[in-house]
Write a protein that holds these residues in place. Structure first.
Motif, PDB file in Angstrom:
ATOM      1  N   GLY A 365      47.430   1.454  24.103  1.00 12.19           N
ATOM      2  CA  GLY A 365      46.937   2.045  25.368  1.00 12.19           C
ATOM      3  C   GLY A 365      45.685   3.095  24.960  1.00 12.19           C
ATOM      4  N   VAL A 366      45.925   3.739  24.075  1.00 17.02           N
ATOM      5  CA  VAL A 366      44.864   4.800  23.678  1.00 17.02           C
ATOM      6  C   VAL A 366      43.663   3.876  23.391  1.00 17.02           C
ATOM      7  CG1 VAL A 366      43.911   6.417  21.719  1.00 17.02           C
ATOM      8  CG2 VAL A 366      46.182   6.603  22.757  1.00 17.02           C
ATOM      9  N   CYS A 367      43.818   2.856  22.757  1.00 16.55           N
ATOM     10  CA  CYS A 367      42.510   1.972  22.486  1.00 16.55           C
ATOM     11  C   CYS A 367      41.749   1.502  23.507  1.00 16.55           C
ATOM     12  CB  CYS A 367      43.028   0.591  21.500  1.00 16.55           C
ATOM     13  SG  CYS A 367      41.813  -0.206  20.673  1.00 16.55           S
ATOM     14  N   MET A 368      42.595   1.087  24.635  1.00 18.30           N
ATOM     15  CA  MET A 368      41.948   0.552  25.830  1.00 18.30           C
ATOM     16  C   MET A 368      41.479   1.571  26.711  1.00 18.30           C
ATOM     17  SD  MET A 368      45.546  -1.836  26.991  1.00 18.30           S
ATOM     18  CE  MET A 368      44.836  -2.010  28.673  1.00 18.30           C
ATOM     19  N   ILE A 369      41.843   2.737  26.614  1.00 16.93           N
ATOM     20  CA  ILE A 369      41.275   3.916  27.205  1.00 16.93           C
ATOM     21  C   ILE A 369      39.960   4.409  26.425  1.00 16.93           C
ATOM     22  CG2 ILE A 369      41.393   6.282  27.592  1.00 16.93           C
ATOM     23  CD1 ILE A 369      44.036   6.044  28.194  1.00 16.93           C
ATOM     24  N   MET A 370      40.064   4.275  25.155  1.00 15.47           N
ATOM     25  CA  MET A 370      38.720   4.399  24.443  1.00 15.47           C
ATOM     26  C   MET A 370      37.658   3.511  24.694  1.00 15.47           C
ATOM     27  SD  MET A 370      39.492   7.390  22.991  1.00 15.47           S
ATOM     28  CE  MET A 370      40.464   7.638  24.305  1.00 15.47           C
ATOM     29  N   ALA A 415      52.568  -6.680  14.324  1.00 19.34           N
ATOM     30  CA  ALA A 415      52.014  -6.306  15.627  1.00 19.34           C
ATOM     31  C   ALA A 415      52.209  -4.788  15.845  1.00 19.34           C
ATOM     32  CB  ALA A 415      52.568  -6.941  16.778  1.00 19.34           C
ATOM     33  N   LEU A 416      53.172  -4.226  15.649  1.00 22.42           N
ATOM     34  CA  LEU A 416      53.419  -2.813  15.577  1.00 22.42           C
ATOM     35  C   LEU A 416      52.511  -2.052  14.691  1.00 22.42           C
ATOM     36  CD1 LEU A 416      55.144  -0.252  16.074  1.00 22.42           C
ATOM     37  CD2 LEU A 416      56.596  -0.946  14.441  1.00 22.42           C
ATOM     38  N   LEU A 417      52.334  -2.301  13.450  1.00 22.88           N
ATOM     39  CA  LEU A 417      51.436  -1.551  12.603  1.00 22.88           C
ATOM     40  C   LEU A 417      49.836  -1.902  13.086  1.00 22.88           C
ATOM     41  CD1 LEU A 417      52.984  -2.405   9.296  1.00 22.88           C
ATOM     42  CD2 LEU A 417      53.384  -0.256  10.512  1.00 22.88           C
ATOM     43  N   GLY A 418      49.522  -3.032  13.463  1.00 25.81           N
ATOM     44  CA  GLY A 418      48.185  -3.548  13.862  1.00 25.81           C
ATOM     45  C   GLY A 418      47.898  -2.472  15.093  1.00 25.81           C
ATOM     46  N   ASN A 419      48.665  -2.360  16.084  1.00 24.12           N
ATOM     47  CA  ASN A 419      48.434  -1.347  17.189  1.00 24.12           C
ATOM     48  C   ASN A 419      48.079  -0.168  16.803  1.00 24.12           C
ATOM     49  OD1 ASN A 419      48.097  -3.805  19.091  1.00 24.12           O
ATOM     50  ND2 ASN A 419      50.313  -3.431  19.729  1.00 24.12           N
ATOM     51  N   LEU A 420      49.068   0.316  16.017  1.00 26.86           N
ATOM     52  CA  LEU A 420      48.962   1.723  15.700  1.00 26.86           C
ATOM     53  C   LEU A 420      47.726   2.027  14.835  1.00 26.86           C
ATOM     54  CD1 LEU A 420      52.556   2.268  14.317  1.00 26.86           C
ATOM     55  CD2 LEU A 420      51.782   3.065  16.227  1.00 26.86           C
ATOM     56  N   ALA A 421      47.135   1.036  14.078  1.00 27.53           N
ATOM     57  CA  ALA A 421      46.018   1.146  13.094  1.00 27.53           C
ATOM     58  C   ALA A 421      44.839   1.310  14.076  1.00 27.53           C
ATOM     59  CB  ALA A 421      45.873   0.207  12.219  1.00 27.53           C
ATOM     60  N   ALA A 422      44.911   0.443  15.211  1.00 29.94           N
ATOM     61  CA  ALA A 422      43.925   0.217  16.162  1.00 29.94           C
ATOM     62  C   ALA A 422      43.661   1.269  17.087  1.00 29.94           C
ATOM     63  CB  ALA A 422      43.932  -0.994  16.979  1.00 29.94           C
ATOM     64  N   GLY A 423      44.703   2.055  17.421  1.00 31.74           N
ATOM     65  CA  GLY A 423      44.766   3.236  18.386  1.00 31.74           C
ATOM     66  C   GLY A 423      44.055   4.377  17.519  1.00 31.74           C
ATOM     67  N   THR A 424      44.533   4.542  16.200  1.00 35.11           N
ATOM     68  CA  THR A 424      43.973   5.609  15.471  1.00 35.11           C
ATOM     69  C   THR A 424      42.149   5.380  15.277  1.00 35.11           C
ATOM     70  OG1 THR A 424      46.054   5.835  14.293  1.00 35.11           O
ATOM     71  CG2 THR A 424      44.152   6.759  13.111  1.00 35.11           C
ATOM     72  N   ALA A 425      42.057   4.031  14.936  1.00 31.42           N
ATOM     73  CA  ALA A 425      40.693   3.778  14.508  1.00 31.42           C
ATOM     74  C   ALA A 425      39.678   4.090  16.040  1.00 31.42           C
ATOM     75  CB  ALA A 425      40.399   2.376  14.268  1.00 31.42           C
ATOM     76  N   SER A 426      40.267   3.515  17.064  1.00 33.62           N
ATOM     77  CA  SER A 426      39.714   3.838  18.306  1.00 33.62           C
ATOM     78  C   SER A 426      39.193   5.237  18.631  1.00 33.62           C
ATOM     79  CB  SER A 426      40.295   3.266  19.474  1.00 33.62           C
ATOM     80  OG  SER A 426      41.484   3.667  19.719  1.00 33.62           O
ATOM     81  N   TRP A 427      40.422   6.284  18.281  1.00 36.26           N
ATOM     82  CA  TRP A 427      40.334   7.779  18.764  1.00 36.26           C
ATOM     83  C   TRP A 427      39.196   8.156  17.746  1.00 36.26           C
ATOM     84  CZ3 TRP A 427      41.230  11.335  22.039  1.00 36.26           C
ATOM     85  CH2 TRP A 427      41.284  12.623  21.679  1.00 36.26           C
ATOM     86  N   LEU A 428      38.994   7.697  16.570  1.00 31.85           N
ATOM     87  CA  LEU A 428      38.108   8.324  15.609  1.00 31.85           C
ATOM     88  C   LEU A 428      36.724   7.771  16.071  1.00 31.85           C
ATOM     89  CD1 LEU A 428      39.914   7.833  12.365  1.00 31.85           C
ATOM     90  CD2 LEU A 428      39.631  10.105  13.475  1.00 31.85           C
ATOM     91  N   LEU A 429      36.446   6.619  16.512  1.00 25.53           N
ATOM     92  CA  LEU A 429      35.170   6.117  16.853  1.00 25.53           C
ATOM     93  C   LEU A 429      34.916   6.836  18.130  1.00 25.53           C
ATOM     94  CD1 LEU A 429      35.730   2.279  16.211  1.00 25.53           C
ATOM     95  CD2 LEU A 429      34.139   3.632  15.048  1.00 25.53           C
TER      96      LEU A 429
END
Length: 458
Positions: A365-370, A415-429
């Motif tokens: 969800g964080v990734c989608m919002i970013m 899928a769990l780890l990939g989404n967690l990594a994506a959320g973190t990366a999107s927030w940093l970007l």
């Protein structure tokens, strides 16, 4: 609605008031697709197959219209934040005219190449007559849906999410009523489903556009805004946003191909899990529609501190809400998996899915919002980068690595780890993009101050 209106009752309350109508709208759109599939499924295998071969073309049209809708909300809301309401109205007219013409051209092109296109993706020659009779009303319904969506986008850009949300529900209900009437009672079969959609969207158009004119939210005095630069500005956001919209289906096909290596039961469980995921993030989808108008207004007004605040509110809410959803699925995993399927193998695999993947829905969800926020901030390439990082550097590689190391359970963990990594990366970007915008804004402020200091006194 001005930036003062947005902040008067508190940003959190304003965000909630703009999000809940879109929530009902998104749910109704999901129901729209399910209702069509359910009624068409009663016609037999061939009509359902013809519908299936239409879906890739539908994703292309929807990808374009959503990309243009994102650009519309971003550009118009930013213009309103700058205090130029008249230019915002003209931009609304420009979007409606150019978008409607572009979708009409796209639909015409698809009609001309329909036979080679559907044949290339596996359609049998026997299906081509049925597809041809369906595609005329279907392409018309796609055009009507795009025109209606552009009207919704103009309204959202002006801060009105209630009217689009209401009419999404109304058009879905009209479609629900007309589907059995057109398909079975009138005997129109598969084309009847498309004609029901045409009717529903036409009713929506006849309601939305008079409302836009009455409230003077758009008009067609286009030459006064020099349309070519305005179109370039809109296209600069539409292109990357459209690519972002088209990447998830590609990613989904690649993920399904990977899961297919573990057998049909695995594919069935994966399909059920992804459908549950879509319903689980429906609140996030609503937020991606309600946040951009607020962000665009604040950006146009130079109030980046309000952007930071409202984004933090949205992110915290999503993390808490999606954690609650994940815990619910965790508690109900055994019961829910057996409720959705009678096959013991599929149920066991789905339960394994529900024990892992939903824990990452907050990060997803964080990734989608970013992505949504970066588009609203006028950073479409950064939004596209977030989508690319999420799918092709985090999610898919983790799926492959998990499958290689631990089999099907590893896919779910991946899928769990990939989404967690994506959320973190999107927030940093996003944070990096905000720092760049802040420095740019401060630089413009200093230049303005220097010009003021050098101005001759009288």
């Amino acid at each position: 609605m001005t930036t003062e209106d947005l902040t008067r009752n508190g940003l959190g309350r304003t965000l909630f008031s703009m999000t809940w109508p879109m929530l009902f709208g998104v749910v109704s759109l999901l129901g729209f697709q399910l209702v069509d599939s359910a009624f068409i499924g009663q016609l037999g295998v061939e009509p359902l197959a013809a519908l299936g071969f239409t879906l890739p073309m539908q994703q292309l049209i929807i990808g374009f219209q959503v990309g243009l809708g994102i650009a519309t909300t971003a550009v118009i809301s930013r213009t309103l934040g700058n205090g130029d309401a008249e230019r915002a109205r003209r931009l609304g007219g420009l979007v409606v005219i150019s978008g409607s013409l572009a979708v009409a051209l796209l639909c015409g092109l698809l009609w001309l190449v329909r036979a080679p296109v559907v044949t290339s993706i596996g359609a049998d020659a026997e299906l081509l007559p049925l597809i041809s009779t369906f595609w005329v009303p279907w392409l018309l319904s796609a055009w009507c849906g795009a025109v209606l969506y552009f009207g919704y986008s103009v309204m959202r850009a002006h801060g009105d999410t209630r009217s689009p949300g209401l009419w999404m529900v109304v058009t879905s209900l009209i479609n629900l009523v007309l589907d059995p009437l057109y398909i079975f009672v009138f005997g129109w079969g598969l084309p009847g489903a498309a004609w029901a959609t045409v009717t529903a969207f036409t009713v929506g158009i006849l309601a939305i556009y008079p409302a836009l004119l009455r409230r003077r939210l758009f008009h067609f005095d286009l030459l006064s805004i020099n349309p070519l630069p305005a179109l370039r500005q809109i296209a600069g956001i539409t292109g990357p946003a459209m690519v972002s919209q088209l990447m998830p289906p590609v990613s989904a096909m690649l993920a399904t191909a990977l899961v297919a290596g573990f057998g049909s039961s695995a594919v069935a469980a994966w399909g059920l899990g992804t459908r549950l995921e879509f319903f689980s993030i429906v609140v996030v989808l609503a937020l991606t529609m309600s946040l951009p108008p607020m962000v665009g207004r604040f950006l146009g007004a130079g109030e980046l501190h309000h952007v930071r605040t409202v984004v933090r509110i949205a992110v915290r809410f999503v993390l808490v809400w999606q954690l609650a959803i994940a815990l619910l699925w965790l508690a109900l995993s055994g019961v829910l998996s057996r409720l959705l399927t009678q096959d013991e193998s599929v149920a066991a695999t789905l339960q394994d899915y529900l024990l892992r993947v939903p824990l990452s829905y907050g990060a997803l969800g964080v990734c989608m919002i970013m992505v949504s926020v970066c588009n609203a901030l006028g950073l479409p390439l950064r939004a596209l980068a977030i989508s690319l990082v999420r799918l092709f550097l985090c999610y898919l590689p983790m799926l492959w690595l998990g499958a290689w190391m631990f089999g099907l359970t590893g896919v779910f963990t991946g899928a769990l780890l990939g989404n967690l990594a994506a959320g973190t990366a999107s927030w940093l970007l996003y944070r990096h993009g905000m720092r760049l915008l802040t420095r740019e804004q401060e630089g413009l402020g200093r230049e303005s101050g220097l010009r003021h200091d050098k101005a001759p006194s009288h």
